[in-house]
Design an enzyme around this catalytic site. Sequence first.
Site, PDB file in Angstrom:
ATOM      1  N   ASP A 292      38.540  30.463  32.816  1.00 27.13           N
ATOM      2  CA  ASP A 292      38.951  30.998  31.517  1.00 27.13           C
ATOM      3  C   ASP A 292      40.455  31.169  31.377  1.00 27.13           C
ATOM      4  O   ASP A 292      41.200  31.256  32.350  1.00 27.13           O
ATOM      5  CB  ASP A 292      38.283  32.348  31.264  1.00 27.13           C
ATOM      6  CG  ASP A 292      38.909  33.466  32.096  1.00 27.13           C
ATOM      7  OD1 ASP A 292      38.848  33.384  33.343  1.00 27.13           O
ATOM      8  OD2 ASP A 292      39.469  34.410  31.509  1.00 27.13           O
TER       9      ASP A 292
ATOM     10  N   ASP B  88      41.774  31.810  45.136  1.00 26.24           N
ATOM     11  CA  ASP B  88      43.200  32.029  44.893  1.00 26.24           C
ATOM     12  C   ASP B  88      43.735  32.909  46.036  1.00 26.24           C
ATOM     13  O   ASP B  88      44.075  32.407  47.110  1.00 26.24           O
ATOM     14  CB  ASP B  88      43.322  32.683  43.515  1.00 26.24           C
ATOM     15  CG  ASP B  88      44.753  32.782  43.008  1.00 26.24           C
ATOM     16  OD1 ASP B  88      45.674  32.835  43.826  1.00 26.24           O
ATOM     17  OD2 ASP B  88      44.958  32.841  41.792  1.00 26.24           O
ATOM     18  N   THR B  89      43.771  34.219  45.845  1.00 26.82           N
ATOM     19  CA  THR B  89      44.206  35.099  46.929  1.00 26.82           C
ATOM     20  C   THR B  89      43.165  35.168  48.052  1.00 26.82           C
ATOM     21  O   THR B  89      43.493  35.522  49.182  1.00 26.82           O
ATOM     22  CB  THR B  89      44.455  36.532  46.419  1.00 26.82           C
ATOM     23  OG1 THR B  89      43.211  37.066  45.942  1.00 26.82           O
ATOM     24  CG2 THR B  89      45.492  36.548  45.305  1.00 26.82           C
ATOM     25  N   GLY B  90      41.926  34.885  47.722  1.00 27.52           N
ATOM     26  CA  GLY B  90      40.837  34.998  48.690  1.00 27.52           C
ATOM     27  C   GLY B  90      40.183  36.375  48.695  1.00 27.52           C
ATOM     28  O   GLY B  90      39.189  36.587  49.390  1.00 27.52           O
TER      29      GLY B  90
ATOM     30  N   GLY C 266      33.043  32.158  36.315  1.00 29.74           N
ATOM     31  CA  GLY C 266      33.807  30.924  36.379  1.00 29.74           C
ATOM     32  C   GLY C 266      33.080  29.715  36.947  1.00 29.74           C
ATOM     33  O   GLY C 266      33.351  28.583  36.551  1.00 29.74           O
TER      34      GLY C 266
ATOM     35  N   GLU D  30      31.841  28.797  44.288  1.00 28.63           N
ATOM     36  CA  GLU D  30      33.002  29.390  43.592  1.00 28.63           C
ATOM     37  C   GLU D  30      33.745  28.325  42.802  1.00 28.63           C
ATOM     38  O   GLU D  30      33.797  27.172  43.220  1.00 28.63           O
ATOM     39  CB  GLU D  30      33.968  29.994  44.620  1.00 28.63           C
ATOM     40  CG  GLU D  30      33.903  31.495  44.757  1.00 28.63           C
ATOM     41  CD  GLU D  30      34.436  32.238  43.542  1.00 28.63           C
ATOM     42  OE1 GLU D  30      34.495  31.679  42.445  1.00 28.63           O
ATOM     43  OE2 GLU D  30      34.804  33.415  43.687  1.00 28.63           O
ATOM     44  N   ASP D  31      34.327  28.716  41.699  1.00 32.96           N
ATOM     45  CA  ASP D  31      35.163  27.770  40.959  1.00 32.96           C
ATOM     46  C   ASP D  31      36.531  27.650  41.608  1.00 32.96           C
ATOM     47  O   ASP D  31      37.039  26.547  41.807  1.00 32.96           O
ATOM     48  CB  ASP D  31      35.293  28.169  39.478  1.00 32.96           C
ATOM     49  CG  ASP D  31      35.759  29.592  39.281  1.00 32.96           C
ATOM     50  OD1 ASP D  31      35.668  30.395  40.237  1.00 32.96           O
ATOM     51  OD2 ASP D  31      36.221  29.928  38.176  1.00 32.96           O
TER      52      ASP D  31
ATOM     53  N   PHE E 147      48.538  27.998  36.789  1.00 33.54           N
ATOM     54  CA  PHE E 147      47.398  28.631  36.131  1.00 33.54           C
ATOM     55  C   PHE E 147      46.530  27.539  35.502  1.00 33.54           C
ATOM     56  O   PHE E 147      46.994  26.796  34.645  1.00 33.54           O
ATOM     57  CB  PHE E 147      47.867  29.611  35.054  1.00 33.54           C
ATOM     58  CG  PHE E 147      46.713  30.336  34.420  1.00 33.54           C
ATOM     59  CD1 PHE E 147      46.103  31.395  35.069  1.00 33.54           C
ATOM     60  CD2 PHE E 147      46.222  29.924  33.185  1.00 33.54           C
ATOM     61  CE1 PHE E 147      45.012  32.043  34.496  1.00 33.54           C
ATOM     62  CE2 PHE E 147      45.135  30.570  32.608  1.00 33.54           C
ATOM     63  CZ  PHE E 147      44.534  31.626  33.259  1.00 33.54           C
TER      64      PHE E 147
ATOM     65  N   THR F 295      38.485  37.992  46.347  1.00 36.74           N
ATOM     66  CA  THR F 295      37.122  38.012  45.800  1.00 36.74           C
ATOM     67  C   THR F 295      36.130  37.455  46.810  1.00 36.74           C
ATOM     68  O   THR F 295      35.083  38.048  47.075  1.00 36.74           O
ATOM     69  CB  THR F 295      37.060  37.171  44.504  1.00 36.74           C
ATOM     70  OG1 THR F 295      38.039  37.662  43.589  1.00 36.74           O
ATOM     71  CG2 THR F 295      35.690  37.241  43.868  1.00 36.74           C
TER      72      THR F 295
ATOM     73  N   ARG G 138      36.606  28.347  28.567  1.00 36.06           N
ATOM     74  CA  ARG G 138      35.687  27.962  29.649  1.00 36.06           C
ATOM     75  C   ARG G 138      34.916  26.702  29.261  1.00 36.06           C
ATOM     76  O   ARG G 138      34.430  25.973  30.127  1.00 36.06           O
ATOM     77  CB  ARG G 138      34.678  29.084  29.930  1.00 36.06           C
ATOM     78  CG  ARG G 138      35.299  30.368  30.491  1.00 36.06           C
ATOM     79  CD  ARG G 138      34.183  31.318  30.928  1.00 36.06           C
ATOM     80  NE  ARG G 138      34.626  32.681  31.121  1.00 36.06           N
ATOM     81  CZ  ARG G 138      35.094  33.164  32.274  1.00 36.06           C
ATOM     82  NH1 ARG G 138      35.210  32.383  33.330  1.00 36.06           N
ATOM     83  NH2 ARG G 138      35.452  34.430  32.361  1.00 36.06           N
TER      84      ARG G 138
END
Length: 134
Positions: free
Chosen positions: A119, A63-65, A4, A59-60, A112, A67, A125
């Site tokens: 993506d 979200d949840t953190g 991403g 990072e792009d 989203f 990753t 993308r």
Amino acid sequence: MLNGAFIFMADLVRAIDMPVTMDFLAVSSYGNAQQSSGEVELLKDLRMPIAGRQVIIVEDIVDTGITLNYLLRLLEARQPTSLKVAALLSKPSRRKVEVPIHYLGFEIEDAFVYGYGLDRGQFDRNLPFITSQA
Ligand code: PRP
């Protein structure tokens, strides 16, 4: 961070006027889904050692953190001099794990989003802008 962040990274590094090296790794928790599975998989590791280096993870989106938390633990264990995070987007309302973001582009609501490297089912993308699904 592939995949991403590749377009953000390309623009970011061209705005940095000092010697930098670049390396890539791929971690995936989403697959083709729009929701994180919660399980992180290392798909591709760095080629170069980072011990004693000043490292910025690019990072792009956070979200949840989950990753980024995985990645920070993975790379911290390799003993870089410093480890910072640059993220284009952050959705703080979705956070499950608190993670540091030292350089942030934009905080966004829980929608989203895709385009500019992000993506939608692996497509889109290549859109030269970020948009959200209606
Ligand atoms: C996306 C994005 C981040 C991660 C953020 O990657 O690039 O790495 O999800 O989500 P989290 O904060 O909930 O963990 P994805 O797994 O979709 O892979 P991609 O980069 O190849 O699109």
